[in-house]
Design a protein around this motif. Sequence first.
Motif, short mmCIF file in Angstrom:
data_model
loop_
_atom_site.label_atom_id
_atom_site.label_comp_id
_atom_site.label_asym_id
_atom_site.label_seq_id
_atom_site.Cartn_x
_atom_site.Cartn_y
_atom_site.Cartn_z
N VAL A 1 4.19 6.52 -13.18
CA VAL A 1 3.70 5.85 -11.97
C VAL A 1 4.85 5.30 -11.13
N LEU A 2 5.84 4.70 -11.78
CA LEU A 2 6.83 3.89 -11.06
C LEU A 2 8.07 4.66 -10.62
N PHE A 3 8.27 5.87 -11.14
CA PHE A 3 9.52 6.59 -10.82
C PHE A 3 9.70 6.79 -9.32
N LEU A 4 8.69 7.36 -8.65
CA LEU A 4 8.82 7.66 -7.23
C LEU A 4 8.87 6.39 -6.35
N PRO A 5 8.00 5.39 -6.57
CA PRO A 5 8.12 4.17 -5.76
C PRO A 5 9.49 3.50 -5.89
N MET B 1 2.29 11.49 4.82
CA MET B 1 3.18 10.89 3.82
C MET B 1 4.62 10.83 4.29
N GLY B 2 5.03 11.84 5.07
CA GLY B 2 6.40 11.81 5.61
C GLY B 2 6.61 10.60 6.50
N GLY B 3 5.60 10.31 7.33
CA GLY B 3 5.70 9.15 8.22
C GLY B 3 5.70 7.83 7.48
N ILE B 4 4.85 7.73 6.43
CA ILE B 4 4.78 6.48 5.65
C ILE B 4 6.08 6.25 4.87
N ILE B 5 6.52 7.30 4.16
CA ILE B 5 7.74 7.17 3.34
C ILE B 5 8.96 6.93 4.23
N GLY B 6 8.97 7.61 5.39
CA GLY B 6 10.11 7.46 6.30
C GLY B 6 10.09 6.18 7.10
N PRO C 1 0.45 2.75 6.65
CA PRO C 1 -0.71 3.53 6.20
C PRO C 1 -1.88 3.49 7.18
N THR C 2 -2.11 2.35 7.82
CA THR C 2 -3.20 2.26 8.79
C THR C 2 -2.92 3.13 10.01
N GLU C 3 -1.71 3.07 10.49
CA GLU C 3 -1.33 3.93 11.62
C GLU C 3 -1.39 5.40 11.23
N ALA C 4 -1.04 5.70 9.98
CA ALA C 4 -1.12 7.08 9.50
C ALA C 4 -2.55 7.59 9.54
N ALA C 5 -3.51 6.71 9.21
CA ALA C 5 -4.92 7.10 9.24
C ALA C 5 -5.36 7.44 10.67
N ILE C 6 -4.89 6.66 11.63
CA ILE C 6 -5.22 6.91 13.04
C ILE C 6 -4.62 8.24 13.49
N ILE D 1 0.84 -1.20 0.00
CA ILE D 1 0.00 0.00 0.00
C ILE D 1 0.88 1.25 0.00
N GLY D 2 2.02 1.18 0.68
CA GLY D 2 2.94 2.31 0.66
C GLY D 2 3.41 2.65 -0.74
N ARG D 3 3.77 1.63 -1.52
CA ARG D 3 4.19 1.86 -2.91
C ARG D 3 3.05 2.43 -3.74
N LEU D 4 1.84 1.92 -3.51
CA LEU D 4 0.68 2.43 -4.25
C LEU D 4 0.42 3.90 -3.91
N PHE D 5 0.54 4.24 -2.62
CA PHE D 5 0.36 5.63 -2.21
C PHE D 5 1.33 6.54 -2.95
N VAL D 6 2.61 6.19 -2.91
CA VAL D 6 3.64 7.03 -3.53
C VAL D 6 3.46 7.07 -5.05
#
Length: 424
Positions: free
Chosen positions: A413-417, A224-229, A234-239, A164-169
């Motif tokens: 799509v794939l550059f950033l992931p 996004m900083g927390g997920i990428i870092g 992603p679930t914890e980010a939602a909370i 899900i992290g890769r999909l987000f980015v």
Amino acid sequence: MLILFGIFFLLLIAGVPIAFCLFSSSIIYMLIYDLPIQMAAAKLVAGPDSFPLLAIAFFVLAGAIMNSGGITKRIFSFAEHLVGHLTGGLGHANVLASIIFSGMSGSAAADVGGLGAIELQAMRESGYSEDFSLAVTGGSSIIGPIIPPSIPAVVFGVASGVSIGRLFVAGIIPGFLMAAAMSVLIYFQCRGYDHLKRKRAGIGEIARAFKVSFFPLLTPVIIMGGIIGGVFTPTEAAIIAVFYALILGFAYKAISLRDLPRFLVETLNTTIGILFIIASASLFAWVLTISQFPQNFALTFMGLVSNKYVALILLNLFLLIVGCFMETTPAQMILVPILLPIFVSLGVDPVHFGIIMILNLMIGLMTPPLGLVLYVLSSVSKVPIERLSKTVLPYVIVIGIVLLFVTYIPQIVLFLPNLIYGQG
């Protein structure tokens, strides 16, 4: 399969809710072919039993709090100060505000229902035509599920096993590309209407607007900083987004403790509907699997189409049609297990496939007869669906052009992931 899909489409045409169409057709099929009915209960429970799906409930709750907590007004005010002086200024502000808000809720419906109401009122008061205001608001709202966080990306990740992290980015560049395309369209639509421009805001005004909206603007940075870092999932980010929204709402004195039950009820109504669809779709997908439909479909498809580029255009056409008649969540839960293995075998990256699917289904939100964005817009504005369908058409076309770029230039799509997480 004719029995299964026949029952499903008959119920759908009859107006039965999608979750009951999936559930009923699966149960009838199981009874006809004497499949163990106790498996239905097991699959219904197993479908929503996924930790990442908790992110949906919390992002929905975060969006509800932000829409009621004065946060959306601050976001739109900042966007207006920043780009209001351009040709079609409030149209650009509408798009920019949706980009910012998309980093908080991940839902097109939340964007239209909350931020959209503020945008429509401001554009009407400034002299913009109602059709133009509605079209921009509808078009910009579907940026939300592309730019992270994204509820459809969570559902796709659960259905496919893709990160899900890769999909987000992966959604960041396509989302900004959509925004840029819409801004170009807004510019051409508003040429010759210079009276609609706002006076250019001075540095001091922009600075004050930024100061007022600073903490809301931090929300997507934190998420996004927390997920990428790698600080949280992603679930914890939602909370965290929920707690941050509550802090801001209370700090701005825009919400009180008495509002919390309303937010929870609103979230439960939305989330339970999504999870029931996922449960029913999981049962439907299991019936498809034991009937060997995915394998037979894959063999048939590969026998007819072996060229990746032809297959991708057929995929887009198919998903655009599906998006017109089916909600995003059941479409993903049913189609991902069938289509993903086919396109992976053709050399399509799973993350790339995911963004293509999500973008196609987001276009479906703006197309009749079941376009969710159209219904929410109609509810907010009291404008008939038929009229809305015509007004949003230019934005559907523009996003369709972006879809072609995303489909045939995978690096969008794939550059950033790949840059952040390495090669998948």
